[in-house]
Design a protein around this motif. Sequence first.
Motif, mmCIF file in Angstrom:
data_model
loop_
_atom_site.group_PDB
_atom_site.id
_atom_site.type_symbol
_atom_site.label_atom_id
_atom_site.label_comp_id
_atom_site.label_asym_id
_atom_site.label_seq_id
_atom_site.Cartn_x
_atom_site.Cartn_y
_atom_site.Cartn_z
ATOM 1 N N GLU A 198 0.854 -1.185 0.000
ATOM 2 C CA GLU A 198 0.000 0.000 0.000
ATOM 3 C C GLU A 198 0.888 1.232 0.000
ATOM 4 O OE1 GLU A 198 -2.891 0.105 3.177
ATOM 5 O OE2 GLU A 198 -4.395 -0.636 1.767
ATOM 6 N N PRO A 240 1.247 4.253 5.871
ATOM 7 C CA PRO A 240 1.414 3.895 7.284
ATOM 8 C C PRO A 240 0.802 2.527 7.589
ATOM 9 C CG PRO A 240 0.604 6.141 7.070
ATOM 10 C CD PRO A 240 0.533 5.530 5.705
ATOM 11 N N VAL A 256 -1.341 -0.176 9.592
ATOM 12 C CA VAL A 256 -2.612 -0.097 10.307
ATOM 13 C C VAL A 256 -2.338 -0.031 11.808
ATOM 14 C CG1 VAL A 256 -4.730 -1.350 10.885
ATOM 15 C CG2 VAL A 256 -3.879 -1.308 8.528
ATOM 16 N N GLU A 257 -2.955 0.940 12.459
ATOM 17 C CA GLU A 257 -2.757 1.083 13.897
ATOM 18 C C GLU A 257 -3.884 0.400 14.670
ATOM 19 O OE1 GLU A 257 -1.673 5.054 15.185
ATOM 20 O OE2 GLU A 257 -0.802 5.475 13.218
ATOM 21 N N GLU A 258 -3.629 0.237 15.961
ATOM 22 C CA GLU A 258 -4.528 -0.545 16.808
ATOM 23 C C GLU A 258 -5.957 -0.003 16.810
ATOM 24 O OE1 GLU A 258 -4.684 -1.672 21.541
ATOM 25 O OE2 GLU A 258 -2.821 -1.001 20.653
ATOM 26 N N ASP A 259 -6.101 1.312 16.710
ATOM 27 C CA ASP A 259 -7.445 1.893 16.823
ATOM 28 C C ASP A 259 -8.051 2.248 15.466
ATOM 29 O OD1 ASP A 259 -5.821 4.073 16.198
ATOM 30 O OD2 ASP A 259 -6.974 5.467 17.438
ATOM 31 N N TRP A 260 -7.469 1.777 14.412
ATOM 32 C CA TRP A 260 -8.029 2.080 13.087
ATOM 33 C C TRP A 260 -9.295 1.269 12.849
ATOM 34 C CZ3 TRP A 260 -4.068 2.940 8.574
ATOM 35 C CH2 TRP A 260 -3.243 4.023 8.906
ATOM 36 N N GLY A 261 -10.184 1.875 12.088
ATOM 37 C CA GLY A 261 -11.378 1.135 11.701
ATOM 38 C C GLY A 261 -12.573 2.051 11.660
#
Lengths: 54, 293
Positions: A31, A46, A48-53
């Motif tokens: 990506e 970047p 994917v971070e823990e709080d993404w969504g």
Amino acid sequence: MISCPVCDVAVAIPSQSRLSEILECADCRSELEILSLDPVTLALAPEVEEDWGE
Amino acid sequence: MNQGDTAQIAVLACAVRADERRLLDALDRRKVSYACLDTRQLSFAPGSPPAAFPWQLVMNREIGQVRAAYAARSLQAAGVTVMNDAACIEVCGDKWRTSLALAAAGLPAPRTALGLTPQAGLDALDQIGYPALIKPLTGSWGRLIAELRDRQLASELFEYVAALPGPQSHLVYVQELIVKPGRDIRAIVVGGDLIGATYRIAADLKTNVARGATSKPCPPTPELAKLAIEAAAAVGADIAAVDLVEDRSGNLLVLEVNHRVEFSGFQHAMGDRVDVAGRIADLLIGRASQCQN
């Protein structure tokens, strides 16, 4: 033609691309993020971070 | 409305993914002037809007829950209108707060409990029964949701939970497992209207499109429409994706409400029947007019 910063294969930039748009390298599937439009520069997007969504 | 009338709109996003692209294209088609701002470059000081932040209405498409919530809080404190607003983001971003909001509105949902310690969560499961689910309070795309088939498995898994760092990790959100008929339902509500619903089909427990579930249109019944609209209202959402599940009796239960709607799978399934991005853009433009008045 701009190269994928991961695999160095040429990446097709769609017309009317947008700043910060996420593309996928057709070769290595990384990506990529469009960092600038004139000229087009790409970087690995970047992680994917823990709080993404949603 | 001409361009000058809507120049106060900004779209917040750290990345322009397929859904953001559709939204920006929809604004372009409506010849609306807007700015697309990278949340990674924003900072705020209390008391006044940043000098470089002249926009009155912000669509919050930040993908990170923490950044989205703090950006919304900061902007609202400075007098900026944010869609969805900070309170909605904070409720939707916390499964327990969502459960409280749904219960306060009297809406049906799976039986749920919050244990303030892993042991209390285990005790709560004795009332709920097995199989059950443990879900993280915050998180998306089905991450870290685990099925608890029996008390022994729950007890063992909660030992790991107790060893996790951070006090919030030790709050245990547990929920009755509703055996899905191979699908659940995503209903999208914009401005208090149901704009459509899709089945999300997966053999797996987790029916997130982001995890590979497929979508197909779901004919919305009056019951479904009423429940979805009420669920969006319960969390204060102008724009919401309400996830519903059918229990064994065919009754609908609300699983969760999402404030930053991902709609690629939905749009693909619905085709020309509904234009999600267009409906959101229209709501945004209408709200911009209200901000001016």
